[in-house]
Design a protein around this motif. Structure first.
Motif, PDB file in Angstrom:
ATOM      1  N   CYS A  62      -3.025  -6.933  -1.149  1.00 44.42           N
ATOM      2  CA  CYS A  62      -1.945  -6.081  -1.651  1.00 44.42           C
ATOM      3  C   CYS A  62      -1.146  -5.502  -0.488  1.00 44.42           C
ATOM      4  CB  CYS A  62      -2.510  -4.951  -2.506  1.00 44.42           C
ATOM      5  SG  CYS A  62      -1.244  -3.837  -3.164  1.00 44.42           S
ATOM      6  N   VAL A  63       0.177  -5.669  -0.542  1.00 44.03           N
ATOM      7  CA  VAL A  63       1.063  -5.160   0.508  1.00 44.03           C
ATOM      8  C   VAL A  63       1.872  -3.947   0.029  1.00 44.03           C
ATOM      9  CG1 VAL A  63       1.236  -7.378   1.663  1.00 44.03           C
ATOM     10  CG2 VAL A  63       2.874  -6.812  -0.145  1.00 44.03           C
ATOM     11  N   MET A 108       6.486   2.032  -6.988  1.00 39.00           N
ATOM     12  CA  MET A 108       7.452   1.059  -7.498  1.00 39.00           C
ATOM     13  C   MET A 108       8.516   0.692  -6.468  1.00 39.00           C
ATOM     14  SD  MET A 108       9.588   1.049 -11.091  1.00 39.00           S
ATOM     15  CE  MET A 108      10.747   2.350 -10.681  1.00 39.00           C
ATOM     16  N   ASN A 109       8.855   1.632  -5.605  1.00 41.91           N
ATOM     17  CA  ASN A 109       9.880   1.380  -4.593  1.00 41.91           C
ATOM     18  C   ASN A 109       9.282   0.959  -3.253  1.00 41.91           C
ATOM     19  OD1 ASN A 109      11.034   4.243  -6.161  1.00 41.91           O
ATOM     20  ND2 ASN A 109      12.113   2.301  -6.374  1.00 41.91           N
ATOM     21  N   GLY A 110       8.018   0.560  -3.273  1.00 46.12           N
ATOM     22  CA  GLY A 110       7.341   0.187  -2.039  1.00 46.12           C
ATOM     23  C   GLY A 110       6.676   1.391  -1.406  1.00 46.12           C
ATOM     24  N   LEU A 111       5.706   1.151  -0.545  1.00 43.49           N
ATOM     25  CA  LEU A 111       4.954   2.224   0.098  1.00 43.49           C
ATOM     26  C   LEU A 111       5.035   2.067   1.605  1.00 43.49           C
ATOM     27  CD1 LEU A 111       1.841   2.136  -2.252  1.00 43.49           C
ATOM     28  CD2 LEU A 111       3.528   3.955  -2.147  1.00 43.49           C
ATOM     29  N   GLU A 112       5.340   3.169   2.273  1.00 45.32           N
ATOM     30  CA  GLU A 112       5.421   3.169   3.722  1.00 45.32           C
ATOM     31  C   GLU A 112       4.483   4.225   4.293  1.00 45.32           C
ATOM     32  OE1 GLU A 112       9.419   3.732   4.929  1.00 45.32           O
ATOM     33  OE2 GLU A 112      10.160   1.875   4.006  1.00 45.32           O
ATOM     34  N   GLN A 113       3.971   3.948   5.479  1.00 41.02           N
ATOM     35  CA  GLN A 113       3.057   4.873   6.131  1.00 41.02           C
ATOM     36  C   GLN A 113       3.815   6.116   6.597  1.00 41.02           C
ATOM     37  OE1 GLN A 113       0.209   6.647   6.702  1.00 41.02           O
ATOM     38  NE2 GLN A 113      -0.616   4.570   6.738  1.00 41.02           N
ATOM     39  N   SER A 114       3.315   7.289   6.210  1.00 41.22           N
ATOM     40  CA  SER A 114       3.991   8.540   6.567  1.00 41.22           C
ATOM     41  C   SER A 114       3.309   9.268   7.717  1.00 41.22           C
ATOM     42  CB  SER A 114       4.042   9.468   5.342  1.00 41.22           C
ATOM     43  OG  SER A 114       2.734   9.797   4.898  1.00 41.22           O
ATOM     44  N   LEU A 115       2.165   8.759   8.181  1.00 40.28           N
ATOM     45  CA  LEU A 115       1.431   9.411   9.259  1.00 40.28           C
ATOM     46  C   LEU A 115       1.604   8.651  10.566  1.00 40.28           C
ATOM     47  CD1 LEU A 115      -1.897  10.214   7.364  1.00 40.28           C
ATOM     48  CD2 LEU A 115       0.127  11.652   7.593  1.00 40.28           C
ATOM     49  N   ASP A 116       1.404   9.348  11.662  1.00 36.68           N
ATOM     50  CA  ASP A 116       1.502   8.722  12.975  1.00 36.68           C
ATOM     51  C   ASP A 116       0.391   7.694  13.154  1.00 36.68           C
ATOM     52  OD1 ASP A 116       3.665  10.290  13.632  1.00 36.68           O
ATOM     53  OD2 ASP A 116       2.424  11.870  14.541  1.00 36.68           O
ATOM     54  N   LYS A 117       0.749   6.539  13.714  1.00 34.39           N
ATOM     55  CA  LYS A 117      -0.215   5.454  13.886  1.00 34.39           C
ATOM     56  C   LYS A 117      -1.417   5.876  14.718  1.00 34.39           C
ATOM     57  CE  LYS A 117       3.126   1.681  13.399  1.00 34.39           C
ATOM     58  NZ  LYS A 117       3.737   0.497  14.058  1.00 34.39           N
ATOM     59  N   GLU A 118      -1.194   6.770  15.681  1.00 38.98           N
ATOM     60  CA  GLU A 118      -2.273   7.180  16.569  1.00 38.98           C
ATOM     61  C   GLU A 118      -3.387   7.921  15.830  1.00 38.98           C
ATOM     62  OE1 GLU A 118       0.901   7.747  17.011  1.00 38.98           O
ATOM     63  OE2 GLU A 118       1.381   6.403  18.684  1.00 38.98           O
ATOM     64  N   ALA A 159      -5.916   2.010   6.790  1.00 37.20           N
ATOM     65  CA  ALA A 159      -5.014   2.253   5.664  1.00 37.20           C
ATOM     66  C   ALA A 159      -4.995   1.020   4.763  1.00 37.20           C
ATOM     67  CB  ALA A 159      -3.611   2.583   6.148  1.00 37.20           C
ATOM     68  N   PHE A 160      -4.851   1.247   3.466  1.00 39.72           N
ATOM     69  CA  PHE A 160      -4.857   0.135   2.518  1.00 39.72           C
ATOM     70  C   PHE A 160      -4.239   0.561   1.200  1.00 39.72           C
ATOM     71  CE2 PHE A 160      -8.890   2.370   2.656  1.00 39.72           C
ATOM     72  CZ  PHE A 160      -9.113   2.733   1.334  1.00 39.72           C
ATOM     73  N   MET A 161      -3.872  -0.421   0.388  1.00 44.37           N
ATOM     74  CA  MET A 161      -3.258  -0.183  -0.921  1.00 44.37           C
ATOM     75  C   MET A 161      -4.264  -0.490  -2.033  1.00 44.37           C
ATOM     76  SD  MET A 161      -0.201   0.365   0.351  1.00 44.37           S
ATOM     77  CE  MET A 161       0.813  -0.121   1.769  1.00 44.37           C
ATOM     78  N   THR A 173       1.759 -11.970  -3.336  1.00 43.78           N
ATOM     79  CA  THR A 173       0.603 -12.322  -2.505  1.00 43.78           C
ATOM     80  C   THR A 173      -0.613 -12.742  -3.329  1.00 43.78           C
ATOM     81  OG1 THR A 173      -0.165 -10.019  -2.452  1.00 43.78           O
ATOM     82  CG2 THR A 173       1.355 -10.723  -0.705  1.00 43.78           C
ATOM     83  N   HIS A 174      -0.426 -12.825  -4.653  1.00 46.31           N
ATOM     84  CA  HIS A 174      -1.521 -13.200  -5.567  1.00 46.31           C
ATOM     85  C   HIS A 174      -2.711 -12.247  -5.434  1.00 46.31           C
ATOM     86  CE1 HIS A 174       0.747 -16.863  -6.322  1.00 46.31           C
ATOM     87  NE2 HIS A 174       0.768 -17.096  -5.020  1.00 46.31           N
ATOM     88  N   ALA A 175      -2.380 -10.959  -5.317  1.00 50.40           N
ATOM     89  CA  ALA A 175      -3.425  -9.953  -5.206  1.00 50.40           C
ATOM     90  C   ALA A 175      -4.075  -9.642  -6.547  1.00 50.40           C
ATOM     91  CB  ALA A 175      -2.851  -8.670  -4.603  1.00 50.40           C
ATOM     92  N   ARG A 176      -3.440 -10.074  -7.640  1.00 53.27           N
ATOM     93  CA  ARG A 176      -3.986  -9.862  -8.977  1.00 53.27           C
ATOM     94  C   ARG A 176      -4.353 -11.208  -9.584  1.00 53.27           C
ATOM     95  NH1 ARG A 176      -1.876  -4.674 -11.861  1.00 53.27           N
ATOM     96  NH2 ARG A 176      -0.924  -3.490 -10.171  1.00 53.27           N
ATOM     97  N   ILE A 177      -5.534 -11.258 -10.165  1.00 56.65           N
ATOM     98  CA  ILE A 177      -6.024 -12.491 -10.783  1.00 56.65           C
ATOM     99  C   ILE A 177      -6.450 -12.165 -12.209  1.00 56.65           C
ATOM    100  CG2 ILE A 177      -7.685 -14.372 -10.639  1.00 56.65           C
ATOM    101  CD1 ILE A 177      -7.238 -12.137  -7.628  1.00 56.65           C
TER     102      ILE A 177
END
Length: 235
Positions: free
Chosen positions: A39-40, A86-96, A101-103, A188-192
């Motif tokens: 899942c992306v 629905m509008n996509g998910l973006e990381q809001s925290l600093d990478k450091e 992280a996962f969906m 991505t065929h994340a659902r089967i």
């Protein structure tokens, strides 16, 4: 085309118990797999679900949604799901600061031991012979007991129809041998989706090849949504 047993038919005895068991044995047992590792968080499944099932577009009503989990280096867990993803998910925290992280896509778990079915006082919520938890809107009185009983937060009161609403695996589609809308659009065929009684189905193969788990197994709801890559942080 297989029959749909209405809730009061079973309750009143119109359909004999032996007949119902025979019907069940000849039918599929529908379920879904979700591969978290694929899942992306694009949100296409959420949008397709709303469009296909006439779910209100306001950001409070979802038959399926995506949660973005972020585990910080200090072990704290942040969960975000703006507009259900629905509008996509973006990381809001600093990478450091991020450990991982996962969906996680979520939906009705179509439980074998469904608390919502037990809570409904009028039999409007019921399990079809092929294992799909449904709501008959001609019986539903809008009491919200089923919404409160669902341990997965998968139900809502539809502000237009005034009855309980939830994922149905796109029952109108699977009766026509089509995939649920969320499965069909996933890039991505994340659902089967498939028949748990068919050993050759993609779903059974997915479960056999992956260490799948269900959400909140301690509740003994016997969910028919199986996750690969489910982390302990997921609630």
């Amino acid at each position: 085309m297989y029959p749909l047993i209405k809730p009061f038919e079973a309750i009143s005895g119109t359909v004999q118990e032996e007949e119902l068991e025979t019907i069940k044995e000849d039918l599929p047992l529908w379920g879904m797999g979700v591969d978290i590792e694929k899942c992306v968080g694009c949100g296409k499944c959420v949008e397709a679900c709303k469009t296909e099932n006439n779910v209100p577009m306001e950001p409070f009503y979802f038959r399926t949604w995506i949660e973005h989990y972020t585990v910080n280096n200090d072990g704290e867990v942040a969960i975000e799901s703006p507009n259900g993803g629905m509008n996509g998910l973006e990381q809001s925290l600093d990478k450091e600061d991020i450990f991982k992280a996962f969906m996680v896509p979520k939906l009705c778990n179509h439980c074998t031991n469904a608390p919502c079915v037990q809570a409904c006082p009028v039999g409007a919520t019921f399990i079809s012979p092929d294992g799909v938890v449904l709501v008959d809107d001609t019986y539903c009185i809008g009491c919200s007991y089923c919404i409160q009983a669902c341990p997965y937060g998968a139900r809502f009161m539809n502000p237009i129809t005034k009855v309980a609403d939830k994922c149905t695996f796109c029952y109108h589609r699977i009766k026509q041998d089509l995939q649920p809308a969320c499965v069909e659009v996933c890039p991505t065929h994340a659902r089967i989706f498939g028949n748990l009684r068919d050993k050759e189905s993609d779903l059974v193969s997915f479960i056999q090849k992956n260490p799948t788990q269900t959400l909140k197994p301690h509740l003994n709801t016997q969910s028919r949504v199986f996750y690969n890559g489910l982390s302990s942080e997921v609630r």
